[in-house]
Design a protein around this motif. Structure first.
Motif, PDB file in Angstrom:
ATOM      1  N   ASP A 133      36.586  32.845  48.197  1.00 58.01           N
ATOM      2  CA  ASP A 133      35.785  31.419  47.799  1.00 58.01           C
ATOM      3  C   ASP A 133      34.291  31.198  48.950  1.00 58.01           C
ATOM      4  O   ASP A 133      33.705  30.872  48.332  1.00 58.01           O
ATOM      5  N   SER A 134      34.405  31.726  50.155  1.00 58.94           N
ATOM      6  CA  SER A 134      33.569  31.421  50.962  1.00 58.94           C
ATOM      7  C   SER A 134      32.417  32.240  50.703  1.00 58.94           C
ATOM      8  O   SER A 134      32.451  33.183  49.903  1.00 58.94           O
ATOM      9  N   ARG A 135      31.143  31.923  51.184  1.00 59.57           N
ATOM     10  CA  ARG A 135      29.954  32.582  50.731  1.00 59.57           C
ATOM     11  C   ARG A 135      29.577  33.696  51.669  1.00 59.57           C
ATOM     12  O   ARG A 135      28.605  34.356  51.542  1.00 59.57           O
ATOM     13  N   ASP A 185      51.146  46.252  44.553  1.00 62.63           N
ATOM     14  CA  ASP A 185      51.090  45.587  45.930  1.00 62.63           C
ATOM     15  C   ASP A 185      49.899  45.983  46.757  1.00 62.63           C
ATOM     16  O   ASP A 185      49.283  44.977  47.095  1.00 62.63           O
ATOM     17  N   LEU A 186      49.457  47.106  46.829  1.00 60.86           N
ATOM     18  CA  LEU A 186      48.243  47.483  47.560  1.00 60.86           C
ATOM     19  C   LEU A 186      47.048  46.960  46.849  1.00 60.86           C
ATOM     20  O   LEU A 186      46.123  46.458  47.509  1.00 60.86           O
ATOM     21  N   ARG A 187      46.891  47.068  45.754  1.00 61.10           N
ATOM     22  CA  ARG A 187      45.661  46.577  44.959  1.00 61.10           C
ATOM     23  C   ARG A 187      45.469  44.803  45.060  1.00 61.10           C
ATOM     24  O   ARG A 187      44.363  44.741  45.467  1.00 61.10           O
ATOM     25  N   GLN A 188      46.518  44.380  45.278  1.00 65.06           N
ATOM     26  CA  GLN A 188      46.757  42.812  45.426  1.00 65.06           C
ATOM     27  C   GLN A 188      46.028  42.636  46.650  1.00 65.06           C
ATOM     28  O   GLN A 188      45.407  41.750  46.995  1.00 65.06           O
ATOM     29  N   VAL A 189      46.460  43.318  47.915  1.00 60.88           N
ATOM     30  CA  VAL A 189      46.007  43.347  49.229  1.00 60.88           C
ATOM     31  C   VAL A 189      44.558  43.663  49.202  1.00 60.88           C
ATOM     32  O   VAL A 189      43.886  42.881  49.927  1.00 60.88           O
ATOM     33  N   LEU A 190      44.049  44.767  48.505  1.00 59.74           N
ATOM     34  CA  LEU A 190      42.853  45.079  48.527  1.00 59.74           C
ATOM     35  C   LEU A 190      41.791  44.206  47.992  1.00 59.74           C
ATOM     36  O   LEU A 190      40.682  43.862  48.380  1.00 59.74           O
ATOM     37  N   LEU A 191      42.089  43.559  46.907  1.00 63.02           N
ATOM     38  CA  LEU A 191      41.486  42.449  46.389  1.00 63.02           C
ATOM     39  C   LEU A 191      41.280  41.306  47.268  1.00 63.02           C
ATOM     40  O   LEU A 191      40.130  40.784  47.330  1.00 63.02           O
ATOM     41  N   SER A 192      42.258  41.026  47.848  1.00 56.52           N
ATOM     42  CA  SER A 192      42.255  39.878  48.861  1.00 56.52           C
ATOM     43  C   SER A 192      41.173  40.045  50.051  1.00 56.52           C
ATOM     44  O   SER A 192      40.828  39.257  50.536  1.00 56.52           O
ATOM     45  N   LYS A 193      41.166  41.461  50.349  1.00 57.08           N
ATOM     46  CA  LYS A 193      40.353  41.796  51.542  1.00 57.08           C
ATOM     47  C   LYS A 193      39.044  41.899  51.180  1.00 57.08           C
ATOM     48  O   LYS A 193      38.126  41.865  51.968  1.00 57.08           O
ATOM     49  N   CYS A 194      38.781  41.992  49.934  1.00 58.40           N
ATOM     50  CA  CYS A 194      37.451  42.259  49.410  1.00 58.40           C
ATOM     51  C   CYS A 194      36.433  40.536  49.463  1.00 58.40           C
ATOM     52  O   CYS A 194      37.046  39.825  49.016  1.00 58.40           O
ATOM     53  N   ASN A 233      28.871  36.425  35.503  1.00 59.98           N
ATOM     54  CA  ASN A 233      29.713  35.299  35.118  1.00 59.98           C
ATOM     55  C   ASN A 233      30.452  34.717  36.528  1.00 59.98           C
ATOM     56  O   ASN A 233      30.956  33.657  36.339  1.00 59.98           O
ATOM     57  N   GLY A 234      30.441  35.535  37.265  1.00 62.96           N
ATOM     58  CA  GLY A 234      31.045  35.048  38.533  1.00 62.96           C
ATOM     59  C   GLY A 234      32.608  35.557  38.726  1.00 62.96           C
ATOM     60  O   GLY A 234      33.231  35.271  39.561  1.00 62.96           O
ATOM     61  N   ASP A 235      32.908  36.448  37.544  1.00 61.19           N
ATOM     62  CA  ASP A 235      34.295  36.707  37.639  1.00 61.19           C
ATOM     63  C   ASP A 235      34.270  38.260  38.469  1.00 61.19           C
ATOM     64  O   ASP A 235      33.566  39.024  38.406  1.00 61.19           O
ATOM     65  N   THR A 236      35.595  38.452  39.239  1.00 63.88           N
ATOM     66  CA  THR A 236      35.596  39.695  40.193  1.00 63.88           C
ATOM     67  C   THR A 236      36.839  40.094  39.718  1.00 63.88           C
ATOM     68  O   THR A 236      37.784  39.790  39.655  1.00 63.88           O
ATOM     69  N   LEU A 237      36.783  41.512  39.357  1.00 66.88           N
ATOM     70  CA  LEU A 237      37.779  42.436  38.774  1.00 66.88           C
ATOM     71  C   LEU A 237      38.002  43.733  39.326  1.00 66.88           C
ATOM     72  O   LEU A 237      36.809  44.487  39.762  1.00 66.88           O
ATOM     73  N   TRP A 238      39.148  44.275  39.547  1.00 70.21           N
ATOM     74  CA  TRP A 238      39.420  45.815  39.936  1.00 70.21           C
ATOM     75  C   TRP A 238      39.195  46.500  38.660  1.00 70.21           C
ATOM     76  O   TRP A 238      39.767  46.288  37.710  1.00 70.21           O
TER      77      TRP A 238
END
Length: 351
Positions: free
Chosen positions: A49-51, A35-44, A20-25
């Motif tokens: 949004d970009s391809r 805090d670290l989990r949020q940073v790691l999700l942002s780095k993944c 469905n295009g959803d990305t989850l930890w």
């Protein structure tokens, strides 16, 4: 197997993107702070949004190194509702090649079994024995990945061939523990370039100054600002307007280095800088010399400068330099200025 080497790993986590295009930890062992989990999700790259698809990225946040490997799931596998996933390893040490190799094995295990249980078993085996063996998924030995190899993996010759004599600006900034910000829109180029810079001050062997992949978020910038001097990489061009973050700004695509107004006095160049700059360029341009030989040449020169500084300190009361004691030697102004700021960086200055 040295126990300390295996205990450098802190956690392993899993991020999934479904049909469905959803990305989850979705899973982690043993745990990661929110805090670290949020940073790691942002780095993944799966959450961005970009391809753009990045098979491997790494960085540092709150003195924890993170390594993220991402794969696309090719049918048919046990993962029938997942299109992509990322394995996230956190650790206390800088060693991209080591964790890329381990992540490749963990990725293959997950594709085969479709459950994190096998990954957790492999992670625990590496943690306790420093080895992870599986016939079809390859084997991994921690002792194959020496920390010096990680330090020397980049190419200092490439940096010098891009910036020539201006490399002395980077050397001076690193020696004086200044804040260097590097921008490139491509994360791979950023990682490759920034990891090399700490080799210019090889006597410190300090890669904790490296923050190769930073976003312009309050959480990350707050963490970055706790470091007195750093090499920080940004893909966002907006960082060029954030003069509060840097003393030296490197526009990597255009090969332009800019010294900020506030750092110009400390970074003033003179004959000493020119001599070191020429030595760096001559050594790097010598086709016979390897990258590690170039690093050694620079390091020998650095040690000579530091030995002279220590000798000046020894002549002073409680072995600490003052501006007055430096003035007695009648150095050229730029040399005196550099030695004064270097003494501060090396904690040889009387405050």
């Amino acid at each position: 197997m040295a126990a300390t080497e295996t205990q450098l790993m802190l956690s392993v986590g899993l991020i999934e993107k479904d049909v469905n295009g959803d990305t989850l930890w979705v899973w982690c062992y043993p745990s990661v702070s929110s805090d670290l989990r949020q940073v790691l999700l942002s780095k993944c790259c799966l959450t961005q949004d970009s391809r753009d698809f990045h098979t491997f990225v790494f960085g540092q946040f709150c003195r924890t190194w993170f390594y993220i490997s991402t794969v696309e799931v090719q049918e048919p596998t046990a993962l029938n509702k997942v299109t992509h996933f990322s394995i996230v390893v956190t650790a206390k040490d800088f060693n991209p090649e080591k964790y890329a190799a381990l992540s490749r094995i963990l990725c293959r295990m997950y594709i085969k079994h479709g459950s994190p249980v096998k990954m957790m078993e492999a992670y625990v085996t590496v943690l306790t024995k420093g080895i992870c063996q599986s016939d079809e998924n390859g084997s991994f030995l921690i002792k194959d990945y020496d920390i010096r190899k990680a330090f020397l993996a980049g190419s200092v010759k490439d940096v010098v061939s891009q910036f020539g004599l201006e490399t002395i600006i980077l050397y001076t900034a690193l020696m004086l523990k200044k804040r260097i910000v590097v921008h490139h829109p491509r994360i791979e180029a950023l990682l490759e370039f920034t990891r090399v810079l700490p080799t210019l001050t090889w006597h410190r062997k300090d890669w904790s100054i490296l923050h190769p992949y930073v976003h312009l978020t309050d959480t990350e910038l707050e963490d970055l600002k706790k470091c007195p001097g750093y090499v920080a990489g940004f893909v966002d061009p907006e960082v060029s307007n954030r003069s509060d973050l840097f003393d030296v700004y490197v526009n990597l695509p255009d090969s332009v280095i800019t010294v900020s107004q506030s750092a110009k006095e400390a970074m003033a160049m003179g004959k000493l800088h020119k001599d070191v700059g020429l030595l760096i360029v001559q050594s790097a341009e010598d086709a016979e010399r390897s990258d590690s030989q170039v690093i050694k040449d620079i390091s020998v020169k650095t040690k000579e400068i530091l030995a002279n500084l220590a000798a000046l300190a020894d002549q002073c009361e409680d072995s600490k330099i003052t501006l007055e004691s430096l003035k007695l030697h009648h150095f050229p102004p730029a040399t005196e200025n550099f030695l004064f700021h270097l003494a501060a960086a090396e904690q040889l200055l009387r405050i």
